[in-house]
Design a protein around this motif. Structure first.
Motif, PDB file in Angstrom:
ATOM      1  N   LEU A 413     -13.640  -3.285   5.920  1.00 43.43           N
ATOM      2  CA  LEU A 413     -13.080  -4.614   5.690  1.00 43.43           C
ATOM      3  C   LEU A 413     -11.876  -4.905   6.584  1.00 43.43           C
ATOM      4  CD1 LEU A 413     -13.197  -5.117   1.815  1.00 43.43           C
ATOM      5  CD2 LEU A 413     -14.412  -6.438   3.531  1.00 43.43           C
ATOM      6  N   LEU A 414     -10.950  -3.932   6.670  1.00 47.37           N
ATOM      7  CA  LEU A 414      -9.655  -4.187   7.295  1.00 47.37           C
ATOM      8  C   LEU A 414      -9.422  -3.404   8.575  1.00 47.37           C
ATOM      9  CD1 LEU A 414      -7.423  -4.169   4.086  1.00 47.37           C
ATOM     10  CD2 LEU A 414      -8.567  -6.102   5.158  1.00 47.37           C
ATOM     11  N   GLY A 415     -10.309  -2.503   8.943  1.00 46.58           N
ATOM     12  CA  GLY A 415     -10.109  -1.719  10.153  1.00 46.58           C
ATOM     13  C   GLY A 415      -9.309  -0.452   9.884  1.00 46.58           C
ATOM     14  N   GLU A 416      -9.288   0.403  10.893  1.00 45.15           N
ATOM     15  CA  GLU A 416      -8.644   1.709  10.755  1.00 45.15           C
ATOM     16  C   GLU A 416      -7.121   1.622  10.706  1.00 45.15           C
ATOM     17  OE1 GLU A 416      -9.808   4.618  10.302  1.00 45.15           O
ATOM     18  OE2 GLU A 416     -11.958   4.476  10.705  1.00 45.15           O
ATOM     19  N   ASP A 417      -6.544   0.543  11.246  1.00 44.49           N
ATOM     20  CA  ASP A 417      -5.085   0.462  11.390  1.00 44.49           C
ATOM     21  C   ASP A 417      -4.401  -0.252  10.235  1.00 44.49           C
ATOM     22  OD1 ASP A 417      -5.412   1.707  13.834  1.00 44.49           O
ATOM     23  OD2 ASP A 417      -5.615  -0.183  14.920  1.00 44.49           O
ATOM     24  N   SER A 418      -5.120  -0.610   9.207  1.00 46.92           N
ATOM     25  CA  SER A 418      -4.510  -1.342   8.105  1.00 46.92           C
ATOM     26  C   SER A 418      -3.541  -0.442   7.331  1.00 46.92           C
ATOM     27  CB  SER A 418      -5.602  -1.871   7.157  1.00 46.92           C
ATOM     28  OG  SER A 418      -5.018  -2.534   6.057  1.00 46.92           O
ATOM     29  N   GLU A 419      -2.404  -1.044   6.914  1.00 48.87           N
ATOM     30  CA  GLU A 419      -1.408  -0.284   6.149  1.00 48.87           C
ATOM     31  C   GLU A 419      -1.927   0.067   4.760  1.00 48.87           C
ATOM     32  OE1 GLU A 419       2.113  -2.584   6.088  1.00 48.87           O
ATOM     33  OE2 GLU A 419       2.482  -2.438   8.256  1.00 48.87           O
ATOM     34  N   VAL A 420      -2.843  -0.744   4.239  1.00 49.47           N
ATOM     35  CA  VAL A 420      -3.375  -0.472   2.895  1.00 49.47           C
ATOM     36  C   VAL A 420      -4.098   0.872   2.866  1.00 49.47           C
ATOM     37  CG1 VAL A 420      -4.912  -1.342   1.096  1.00 49.47           C
ATOM     38  CG2 VAL A 420      -3.564  -2.934   2.460  1.00 49.47           C
ATOM     39  N   LEU A 421      -4.721   1.248   3.978  1.00 49.69           N
ATOM     40  CA  LEU A 421      -5.461   2.514   4.005  1.00 49.69           C
ATOM     41  C   LEU A 421      -4.536   3.705   3.800  1.00 49.69           C
ATOM     42  CD1 LEU A 421      -7.925   1.842   6.946  1.00 49.69           C
ATOM     43  CD2 LEU A 421      -8.311   1.583   4.505  1.00 49.69           C
ATOM     44  N   GLY A 422      -3.260   3.554   4.188  1.00 47.13           N
ATOM     45  CA  GLY A 422      -2.313   4.627   3.950  1.00 47.13           C
ATOM     46  C   GLY A 422      -2.144   4.922   2.466  1.00 47.13           C
ATOM     47  N   VAL A 423      -2.189   3.879   1.637  1.00 51.28           N
ATOM     48  CA  VAL A 423      -2.083   4.074   0.189  1.00 51.28           C
ATOM     49  C   VAL A 423      -3.287   4.861  -0.322  1.00 51.28           C
ATOM     50  CG1 VAL A 423      -1.968   2.886  -2.029  1.00 51.28           C
ATOM     51  CG2 VAL A 423      -0.703   1.990  -0.067  1.00 51.28           C
ATOM     52  N   PHE A 424      -4.478   4.498   0.141  1.00 48.77           N
ATOM     53  CA  PHE A 424      -5.679   5.216  -0.295  1.00 48.77           C
ATOM     54  C   PHE A 424      -5.641   6.671   0.176  1.00 48.77           C
ATOM     55  CE2 PHE A 424      -7.081   0.851  -0.643  1.00 48.77           C
ATOM     56  CZ  PHE A 424      -7.872   0.874  -1.771  1.00 48.77           C
ATOM     57  N   THR A 425      -5.157   6.888   1.391  1.00 48.12           N
ATOM     58  CA  THR A 425      -5.054   8.269   1.886  1.00 48.12           C
ATOM     59  C   THR A 425      -4.094   9.079   1.025  1.00 48.12           C
ATOM     60  OG1 THR A 425      -5.511   7.498   4.134  1.00 48.12           O
ATOM     61  CG2 THR A 425      -4.512   9.668   3.892  1.00 48.12           C
ATOM     62  N   GLN A 426      -2.955   8.500   0.688  1.00 51.18           N
ATOM     63  CA  GLN A 426      -1.978   9.199  -0.153  1.00 51.18           C
ATOM     64  C   GLN A 426      -2.539   9.473  -1.545  1.00 51.18           C
ATOM     65  OE1 GLN A 426       1.506   6.740  -0.057  1.00 51.18           O
ATOM     66  NE2 GLN A 426       1.906   7.111   2.115  1.00 51.18           N
ATOM     67  N   LEU A 427      -3.235   8.489  -2.105  1.00 48.06           N
ATOM     68  CA  LEU A 427      -3.822   8.699  -3.437  1.00 48.06           C
ATOM     69  C   LEU A 427      -4.894   9.789  -3.398  1.00 48.06           C
ATOM     70  CD1 LEU A 427      -4.158   5.047  -4.803  1.00 48.06           C
ATOM     71  CD2 LEU A 427      -2.571   6.806  -5.549  1.00 48.06           C
ATOM     72  N   GLU A 428      -5.699   9.785  -2.350  1.00 48.85           N
ATOM     73  CA  GLU A 428      -6.725  10.821  -2.237  1.00 48.85           C
ATOM     74  C   GLU A 428      -6.098  12.198  -2.098  1.00 48.85           C
ATOM     75  OE1 GLU A 428     -10.361  12.117   0.776  1.00 48.85           O
ATOM     76  OE2 GLU A 428      -9.330  10.199   1.053  1.00 48.85           O
ATOM     77  N   GLU A 429      -5.053  12.298  -1.280  1.00 49.33           N
ATOM     78  CA  GLU A 429      -4.375  13.583  -1.132  1.00 49.33           C
ATOM     79  C   GLU A 429      -3.724  14.009  -2.447  1.00 49.33           C
ATOM     80  OE1 GLU A 429      -1.692  12.921   2.033  1.00 49.33           O
ATOM     81  OE2 GLU A 429      -3.214  13.029   3.626  1.00 49.33           O
ATOM     82  N   SER A 430      -3.147  13.044  -3.158  1.00 47.01           N
ATOM     83  CA  SER A 430      -2.529  13.367  -4.447  1.00 47.01           C
ATOM     84  C   SER A 430      -3.573  13.879  -5.437  1.00 47.01           C
ATOM     85  CB  SER A 430      -1.818  12.132  -5.005  1.00 47.01           C
ATOM     86  OG  SER A 430      -1.281  12.389  -6.285  1.00 47.01           O
ATOM     87  N   ALA A 431      -4.728  13.213  -5.484  1.00 46.12           N
ATOM     88  CA  ALA A 431      -5.793  13.658  -6.390  1.00 46.12           C
ATOM     89  C   ALA A 431      -6.299  15.041  -6.008  1.00 46.12           C
ATOM     90  CB  ALA A 431      -6.936  12.644  -6.386  1.00 46.12           C
TER      91      ALA A 431
END
Length: 694
Positions: A413-431
């Protein structure tokens, strides 16, 4: 008539002249003959003679002697009369010419008088004419300047009404505003022509005035767009066309355009954050209407709770993107051209020359990402609370897979450079961190409880529990459609945390068992792990490793069973003794002298073999009956029996070879029975052995 003339006699005048002439006869004769010759030599076809004859015919002259005598006189008289009439006519003409000459003379005099008067008048009017000519030239110049002034005012000067339309905030931003703005931009561009002239003052004044008008117009447009953004309804499929046009025009001022986008992103961030909070808790604001029950009220399962939040975020992102595509994609090329034109007027705003000025898709993704900043922040807080408040490793891993799945969707939807993806990456790492921590705590608890292997050598309870958990994790990974270049590598982290420690615990229990039980226990544990991993394409490498380890243990069990068969059957001393015998004749002759091949020992071995064979396979299978795989028990025993048969065939071949050599070297004496051979003492054949062990 012509005949008569030709036949007429010579005139009498000729006779008289001839007779009267006192000259000599020869002279007269010559004149006459000359005349006659002229007459005779005349051609009657001559035009003059023909005309003369036709004239005589027309006069009606008869050919008589009288007529011929007076013809010349008559002709001369007529000629004289004609000449007289001509002279008379010329006299009248002369009188007329005299009168014309007098008239011409009078006219010449009048002309001279007029010429003198004209010259005097010309001398008197010349200064007036010069002055009039100068006035006419001045008039022409004034008219030309007036036309230029009118054209200049029409092109370079705005009327008060147009200036008010362009700069007054009381007037709306409508079609007149955009038309006037286009005109002022053209005026500002055309000032270059004025600046190129000799008098640059006018060009500078018009340039300054048009610049002020443009700045005021863009400020008015900027404030109007901001006010429209406050009330803009993105749910409306037809966003106001004026807003799209205003953004395209405002892009000519990159600073204002970026400020407008920042304002819009901030406003949309607050709206989406309020909507997300309302969807979670049900505390809707005045501008937010709830169509469904709050997520926190209906999602009791933690995984569903996180999934509902991610689904709401995804739906909001799709809606936001579809709405904003109308603003930035449909007008993307025009906005790019406008920004490029604005950077040309504001070169200090340019970045690197290699950077693309404007990309509609990139700008859309950036704005949507900024709009979702508040939602992402709230999503991160709630998700981390769920992850940290549960110690279930399976739940943490399922949440990580769910977040990874939505992250893949948001990349599209937003491309690889979207700042929102950083939140998903952090949540995945946290999980995943929580998953590893929970698994390690579980492993530590299990290791403290491990004492002995079960009596039936089946997989211990902690391994069964771990395999059930691994099965759930594998199923979650398989259904997550996660974006991994290597799915086996992606699942390796799960195997490392959820399988390897428990297999390590089983290896520790194996060390406390004897050799046979240890191999059986290890195979049972590995078979249980392999059974769970079968059916998943991303576990094939680990299954292959497990199968290799199982094969090693099976080989040890086959060796154990083979040793059991050879020892129980009594063949072990024979095989050990024959291991030092070579294929040479001397070596083969020495076989009967070996202790295991002496008659008593060999008969005892044969009897032991006969007692062993009936229940050999059953007894051997009892040794490994605690293997969970019946097929593996059968295969191991069959392989051990096959190797036992090979050993027996080897012993049989040596015995037969030794008997043959013995018979050749020691023939029986007459009347005496030959000494019993090794074959007689050991009568079993390899065929019988294979039948009994099949």
């Amino acid at each position: 008539m012509s005949t008569q003339i030709l036949e007429r006699p010579y005139p009498s005048s000729l006779d008289a002249s001839a007779s009267g002439v006192s000259g000599t006869a020869s002279r007269g004769s010559s004149a006459l003959s000359s005349r006659i010759t002229n007459v005779l030599s005349a051609s009657y076809a001559d035009l003059d003679i023909r005309d003369a004859l036709e004239t005589l015919d027309a006069r009606g002259v008869e050919n008589t002697a009288e007529t011929r005598r007076h013809l010349r006189l008559d002709v001369q008289r007529e000629v004289i009369q004609c000449n007289g009439e001509i002279v008379k006519d010329f006299g009248a003409v002369a009188d007329q010419l005299k009168r014309i000459g007098s008239a011409i003379k009078s006219l010449n005099k009048y002309c001279d008088d007029m010429r003198s008067h004209i010259e005097a008048a010309h001398r008197e009017t010349a200064p007036v004419l010069d002055e009039a000519k100068g006035l006419l030239n001045q008039k022409e110049q004034v008219e030309t300047r007036q036309q230029i002034l009118n054209a200049f005012n029409a092109h370079f000067v705005l009327s008060e009404e147009d200036a008010a339309t362009l700069t007054s905030t009381a007037l709306p931003v409508d079609e007149d505003f955009f038309q006037t703005l286009t005109r002022v931009k053209k005026i500002h561009h055309d000032c270059q022509v004025l600046l190129g002239s000799e008098n640059q003052t006018l060009g500078l004044e018009v340039l300054e005035q048009s610049s002020k008008q443009l700045n005021s117009a863009f400020q008015k447009l900027f404030r109007w767009v901001q006010s429209e953004f406050k009330t803009l309804d993105l749910e409306n499929p037809q966003i106001n066309a004026s807003v799209r046009r205003s953004l395209r025009v405002l892009a000519e001022r990159p600073t204002l355009f970026q400020a407008c986008l920042d304002f819009f992103a901030e406003a949309r961030e607050h709206i989406l954050s309020d909507s997300f909070h309302a969807a979670l808790t049900g505390s809707a604001s005045d501008t937010t209407k709830l169509a469904t029950k709050p997520i926190e009220f209906q999602a009791h399962d933690p995984l569903r709770y996180v999934g509902d939040m991610l689904a709401w975020t995804h739906a909001a992102t799709v809606s936001e993107r579809e709405a904003l595509e109308v603003l930035f994609i449909s007008e993307g090329d025009e906005i790019k051209r406008s920004i490029q034109a604005g950077l040309e007027s504001e070169p200090w705003l340019r970045g690197d020359g290699d950077q693309e000025i404007f990309d509609g898709r990139t700008a859309l993704n950036q704005i949507v990402g900024r709009d979702l900043t508040g939602v992402a922040r709230l999503l991160r807080q709630r998700t981390e609370q769920v992850i940290q408040s549960h110690d279930d490793a399976t739940l943490a891993y399922k949440i990580a897979n769910l977040i990874r799945f939505y992250r893949t969707t948001f990349v599209k939807l937003l491309g690889e450079d979207s700042e929102v993806l950083g939140v998903f990456t952090q949540l995945e790492e946290s999980a995943m961190r929580q998953f590893r921590a929970n698994m390690r705590d579980h492993v530590a608890a299990v290791q403290s409880e491990i004492t002995l292997a079960p009596p039936d050598l089946s997989p211990p309870d902690f391994l069964e529990d771990a395999l059930q958990m691994l099965k759930a994790l594998a199923k979650s990974f398989d259904s997550s459609i996660a974006a991994f270049d290597d799915r086996e590598e992606g699942f390796q982290a799960v195997l490392t945390e959820a399988l390897e420690p428990f297999l390590g615990g089983c290896e520790n229990l194996q060390k406390s068992l004897d050799l046979l039980d240890g191999h059986i226990f290890a195979v049972n544990c590995l078979l249980a792990a392999k059974e769970v991993l079968l059916g998943y394409s991303f576990t094939q490498k680990r299954i292959s490793d497990i199968q290799d380890t199982i094969s090693e243990h099976v080989a040890k069990l086959v060796e154990y069973q083979h040793q059991y068969l050879t020892h129980t059957s009594g063949l072990l001393p024979l095989t050990e003794a024959l291991s030092e015998v070579s294929d040479t004749t001397d070596s083969l002759r020495s076989i009967p002298t070996l202790d295991p091949f002496k008659p008593d020992a060999l008969i005892s071995t044969s009897q032991q073999l006969d007692d062993f064979l009936p229940s050999a396979l059953i007894d051997a299978s009892e040794n490994i009956k605690r293997l969970r795989s019946r097929k593996m028990v059968h295969d191991i025993t069959e392989e051990a029996a096959r190797r036992f048969c090979e050993d027996f065939e080897f012993i049989e071949s040596r015995i037969l070879a030794a008997d043959d050599l013995l018979q050749d070297t020691e023939p029986a004496e007459d009347g005496q029975e030959p000494a019993p051979g090794l074959r007689d003492l050991f009568p079993r054949t390899s065929g019988e052995i294979r039948v009994l062990l099949s």
